[in-house]
Design a protein around this motif. Structure first.
Motif, PDB file in Angstrom:
ATOM      1  N   UNK A  73       1.087  -1.057  -0.409  1.00 36.58           N
ATOM      2  CA  UNK A  73       0.184   0.046   0.509  1.00 36.58           C
ATOM      3  C   UNK A  73       0.853   1.462  -0.043  1.00 36.58           C
ATOM      4  N   UNK A  74       2.050   0.908   1.353  1.00 35.08           N
ATOM      5  CA  UNK A  74       2.757   2.428   1.046  1.00 35.08           C
ATOM      6  C   UNK A  74       3.400   2.518  -0.101  1.00 35.08           C
ATOM      7  N   UNK A  75       3.897   1.497  -0.851  1.00 34.29           N
ATOM      8  CA  UNK A  75       4.686   1.633  -1.937  1.00 34.29           C
ATOM      9  C   UNK A  75       3.995   2.144  -3.229  1.00 34.29           C
ATOM     10  N   UNK A  76       2.795   1.752  -3.595  1.00 33.65           N
ATOM     11  CA  UNK A  76       1.676   1.950  -4.274  1.00 33.65           C
ATOM     12  C   UNK A  76       1.013   3.615  -3.955  1.00 33.65           C
ATOM     13  N   UNK A 120       2.505   7.755   2.316  1.00 36.01           N
ATOM     14  CA  UNK A 120       3.234   6.606   2.066  1.00 36.01           C
ATOM     15  C   UNK A 120       4.598   5.634   2.005  1.00 36.01           C
ATOM     16  N   UNK A 121       5.236   7.047   2.453  1.00 32.10           N
ATOM     17  CA  UNK A 121       6.341   5.975   3.065  1.00 32.10           C
ATOM     18  C   UNK A 121       6.586   5.748   4.146  1.00 32.10           C
ATOM     19  N   UNK A 122       5.971   6.594   4.595  1.00 34.63           N
ATOM     20  CA  UNK A 122       5.440   6.021   6.462  1.00 34.63           C
ATOM     21  C   UNK A 122       5.177   4.592   6.450  1.00 34.63           C
ATOM     22  N   UNK A 123       4.316   4.591   5.917  1.00 32.69           N
ATOM     23  CA  UNK A 123       3.394   2.715   5.860  1.00 32.69           C
ATOM     24  C   UNK A 123       3.881   2.061   4.981  1.00 32.69           C
TER      25      UNK A 123
END
Length: 259
Positions: free
Chosen positions: A159-162, A201-204
């Motif tokens: 999810x974070x990558x996307x 999203x980097x944190x995720x």
């Protein structure tokens, strides 16, 4: 009471002074780097050799990718107890491979990058990857956490990558060509809610990596990354407010409706 609770989520730490010291240094370094962003103080490299930014970014990420790929040769896939170890190595390699592909095909660059800062960042990513893999290798025979977060971590990581990739794509479309230095207010995705959704999203992504590893080192690095990106997103929002009179005040820095 606290330590048994922690051990329900993480592997016991391997008895290594080097690993402990590296984790502490990484946490302090990330927090301090973020404070530098907030203060607006940056290192000067006026007399230092520089490279094109695209070349510099590729050099930053390639050692970590090569290390991740080499780990599959050094530690061949074994029995079922290696599954978490396998997933972590694949995730770390994919994490940096995505960054390289974005450098090649998504990001638009202007200016030059100082060789000194490039080398420091590249080394930090290499060390992070190396220690993450080494600790996971040592943890294979240690008592397993009672709560297995591996697959939760995979979902968060993807999810974070996307989400990170999508918002990088939005940012890249703001510039019509390489070298263009025109600045605009980003629109689309979560940019209507926060200034830096790509950092969110980097944190995720990093939370996912720490869930996959379930090592104290992984959680410490994730904490340091969160602190750094909170501080950097705050500085970015402040820059937008100073640059654009029409920047919407309701747009937060990193966390929608909160900060």
């Amino acid at each position: 009471m606290v330590w048994p609770m922690i051990l329900s989520f993480v592997h016991p730490p391997p008895p290594s002074v080097l690993i402990t010291a590296t984790a502490v240094i990484s946490l302090v370094g990330l927090a301090n780097a973020g404070l530098s962003e907030v203060r607006g103080s940056h290192l000067k490299y006026s007399k230092e050799a520089r490279l094109q930014s695209r070349t510099g970014m590729l050099i930053i990420y390639m050692p970590a990718i090569l290390l991740g790929a080499a780990s599959f040769w050094v530690f061949p896939v074994g029995n079922s107890k290696d599954l978490r170890f396998l997933i972590l190595r694949a995730a770390l390699t994919l994490h940096f491979l995505k960054r390289v592909l974005e450098v090649l095909f998504v990001h638009k660059f202007s200016g030059l990058m100082a060789v000194g800062s490039m080398s420091d960042i590249s080394l930090s990513y290499f060390v992070f990857t190396a220690i993450s893999i080494y600790i996971q290798y040592l943890s294979r025979d240690l008592p397993k956490p009672r709560i297995d977060l591996t697959y939760h971590g995979v979902v968060l990581f993807l999810t974070g990558m996307a989400g990170n990739f999508y918002h990088h794509l939005v940012l890249s479309r703001l510039r019509k060509s390489q070298g263009n230095k025109e600045y605009k207010i980003p629109q689309g995705g979560l940019f209507s809610l926060v200034t830096c959704p790509h950092y969110l999203f980097e944190i995720i992504d990093f939370v996912g990596l720490s869930f996959i590893s379930q090592t104290i080192y992984g959680f410490v690095i994730t904490l340091g990354t969160i602190i750094y990106l909170i501080e950097r997103s705050y500085a970015t929002r402040r820059w937008y407010l100073s640059k654009f009179d029409d920047f919407p005040r309701h747009v937060k820095a990193l966390f929608p409706f909160v900060f």
